[in-house]
Design an enzyme around this catalytic site. Structure first.
Site, mmCIF file in Angstrom:
data_model
loop_
_atom_site.group_PDB
_atom_site.id
_atom_site.type_symbol
_atom_site.label_atom_id
_atom_site.label_comp_id
_atom_site.label_asym_id
_atom_site.label_seq_id
_atom_site.Cartn_x
_atom_site.Cartn_y
_atom_site.Cartn_z
ATOM 1 C CG ASP A 266 -2.278 0.745 0.867
ATOM 2 O OD1 ASP A 266 -2.234 1.971 0.675
ATOM 3 O OD2 ASP A 266 -3.328 0.089 0.784
ATOM 4 C CG HIS A 307 -14.450 0.465 -6.357
ATOM 5 N ND1 HIS A 307 -15.514 0.458 -5.490
ATOM 6 C CD2 HIS A 307 -13.354 0.647 -5.581
ATOM 7 C CE1 HIS A 307 -15.073 0.626 -4.244
ATOM 8 N NE2 HIS A 307 -13.773 0.737 -4.283
HETATM 9 C C1 LIG Z 1 -10.692 1.335 -1.205
HETATM 10 S S1 LIG Z 1 -9.208 0.996 -0.404
HETATM 11 C C2 LIG Z 1 -9.141 -0.757 -0.464
HETATM 12 C C3 LIG Z 1 -8.314 -1.346 0.623
HETATM 13 C C4 LIG Z 1 -8.379 -2.868 0.698
HETATM 14 N N1 LIG Z 1 -7.894 -3.485 -0.529
HETATM 15 C C5 LIG Z 1 -9.785 -3.311 0.985
HETATM 16 O O1 LIG Z 1 -10.466 -3.783 0.073
HETATM 17 O O2 LIG Z 1 -10.226 -3.179 2.122
HETATM 18 C C6 LIG Z 1 -8.022 1.442 -1.627
HETATM 19 C C7 LIG Z 1 -6.599 1.270 -1.169
HETATM 20 O O3 LIG Z 1 -5.736 1.659 -2.237
HETATM 21 C C8 LIG Z 1 -4.619 2.309 -1.671
HETATM 22 N N2 LIG Z 1 -3.966 3.134 -2.695
HETATM 23 C C9 LIG Z 1 -4.410 4.268 -3.278
HETATM 24 N N3 LIG Z 1 -3.518 4.718 -4.174
HETATM 25 C C10 LIG Z 1 -2.488 3.843 -4.152
HETATM 26 C C11 LIG Z 1 -1.261 3.744 -4.875
HETATM 27 N N4 LIG Z 1 -0.944 4.665 -5.816
HETATM 28 N N5 LIG Z 1 -0.437 2.715 -4.627
HETATM 29 C C12 LIG Z 1 -0.769 1.777 -3.700
HETATM 30 N N6 LIG Z 1 -1.923 1.806 -2.975
HETATM 31 C C13 LIG Z 1 -2.761 2.824 -3.207
HETATM 32 C C14 LIG Z 1 -5.239 3.124 -0.551
HETATM 33 O O4 LIG Z 1 -4.262 3.554 0.387
HETATM 34 C C15 LIG Z 1 -6.255 2.147 0.021
HETATM 35 O O5 LIG Z 1 -5.693 1.348 1.048
#
Ligand SMILES: C[S@@+](CC[C@H](N)C(=O)[O-])C[C@H]1O[C@@H](n2cnc3c(N)ncnc32)[C@H](O)[C@@H]1O
Length: 403
Positions: A266, A307
């Site tokens: 992450d 999404h």
């Molecule tokens: C909607 S959350 C989903 C978290 C987890 N997969 C879940 O389903 O509970 C989206 C995740 O994407 C991560 N994220 C956003 N941009 C990112 C990036 N450029 N690289 C890695 N992670 C990222 C956010 O920090 C967040 O934890």
């Protein structure tokens, strides 16, 4: 005047059958029963009552829950146990006006958030007990302050943009509401209480719902454990954008004999808050818009990631995985809502709306996902869904597995 009760009669008889299925623990019966309950209310409710409910009863419930979180009212209710607590005692504990507390409690009881035991004495419910836990309480905080404000601004935003479909992650309803030109995630990074609230809430928002690792959903052993080859890599699964690692904890708990390593990836701001991963997984900071550093894992898992992004960004994210994947071996697992062509339920349609206001994006249909994956160089092997579940598990592989 006689009224046509045939629709209500039909719902009542379906309720009987659905009730029996619920008692028999049939998958999807609980959701079916709730759906019928909503249908029943909709067919009985007068338009004037519906407007009253939408216009002030529900906004007041949301605002009262938000205030109750600030005043730790749900914690006090929980501590008071079966005996409950009077509005007067709550006013002393919260240092708030007694009359105000009484009126808030009365509405929360009328809306079934709490119990009214006797005149001006209240006790907790399963819901209010949950709202005393940080993971649920933070849902109220994030959704009221961040998403709620964005929804309030949506009609004005759409009017100002001549009802064009919002498509920019940096210039949409969220930015108009919060007066920023940052993406929602960048804004969260700069607003730490809400970043923490969001991350905590993410670990709980699906709590109690069927998960992809539950029996009858995705056959983890058959599709992933069988065929795992440590000569290709000792990594079993990479959770890309996995938040604080709740999915990996669950996978490890339900499949303790997983044959290889689990990796959580992450953003640094999230990984730095992960303290207890060591026993189940390895946590590393990784930007999923850059090349995937873990090569030839059995599976690359993306839960509620695509999404959050428009098609072009999704293609960029997926293409970063391609060179790391071993053709014919590595699997791409996408855990997402797949919107049905007809009769989508409100948890699905409202998540689509939430995506619209927060990041000008959307939940996708099977046709849309198929097309998107194709453009990124993948093909869907199969979509696994659970009866009346919200999310599906899309299993895919490189489109040219033998190149
Ligand atoms: C909607 S959350 C989903 C978290 C987890 N997969 C879940 O389903 O509970 C989206 C995740 O994407 C991560 N994220 C956003 N941009 C990112 C990036 N450029 N690289 C890695 N992670 C990222 C956010 O920090 C967040 O934890």
């Amino acid at each position: 005047m006689t009224q046509d009760t045939s629709h209500v009669d039909a719902i009542l008889s379906q309720l009987q059958t659905a009730g029996a299925s619920y008692k028999a623990n049939t998958p999807g019966a609980r959701e079916k029963l709730m759906g019928l309950g909503y249908d029943l209310i909709s067919s009985l409710e007068l338009p004037s009552e519906a407007i009253m409910r939408m216009g002030w009863a529900e906004p007041a419930r949301a605002a009262n829950c938000r205030t109750a979180v600030d005043l730790k009212i749900f914690d006090h209710l929980k501590e008071s146990g079966g005996a409950g607590i009077t509005a007067k005692d709550l006013a002393v504990k919260t240092n708030a006006d007694e009359n105000l507390i009484s009126r808030i409690m009365r509405h929360l009881a009328a809306m079934n958030v709490i119990n009214e035991k006797s005149e001006n004495t209240y006790s907790s419910t399963t819901l209010s007990d949950a709202l005393s836990e940080s993971r649920y309480r933070d849902g109220i905080l994030f959704l009221y302050d961040v998403a709620g404000v964005s929804f309030r601004h949506l009609p004005e935003y759409l009017k100002n943009t001549n009802y064009a479909l919002p498509t920019s992650v940096t210039d949409g309803p969220f930015q108009a509401a919060h007066k920023t030109d940052l993406t929602a995630f960048a804004w969260l990074d700069k607003t730490p209480p809400y970043l923490e609230a969001f991350n905590n809430y993410m670990s709980a928002y699906r709590f109690g719902k069927p998960s992809w690792v539950d029996p009858g959903f995705y056959p983890v052993s058959e599709r992933l454990v069988e065929g795992f080859n440590s000569e290709y890599s000792d990594v079993f699964l990479v959770d890309v954008g996995g938040g604080k690692g709740h999915d990996l904890h669950e996978l490890k708990a339900k499949y303790p004999q997983i044959p290889g390593k689990l990796i959580l990836q992450d953003r640094p701001a999230v990984i730095s808050t992960v303290s207890d991963g060591s026993s189940s997984f390895e946590a590393i900071s990784h930007d999923f818009f850059t090349a995937q550093p873990i090569k030839h894992a059995r599976a690359y898992y993306l839960h509620s990631i695509l999404h959050n992004w428009g098609d072009d960004d999704c293609i960029k994210i997926l293409q970063q995985l391609k060179p790391a994947m071993r053709p014919g071996y590595s699997r791409l697992l996408i855990n997402e809502i797949v919107v049905p062509r007809q009769n989508a339920s409100w948890p699905i349609t409202s998540m689509d709306q939430l995506m619209l206001v927060l990041a000008a994006i959307q939940e996708r249909t099977e046709a849309h996902l198929t097309e998107l994956l194709k453009k990124a160089g993948f093909k869907i092997i199969k979509i696994y869904s659970y009866e009346s579940g919200q999310e599906s598990l899309v299993e895919a592989e490189l489109d040219e597995p033998h190149l």
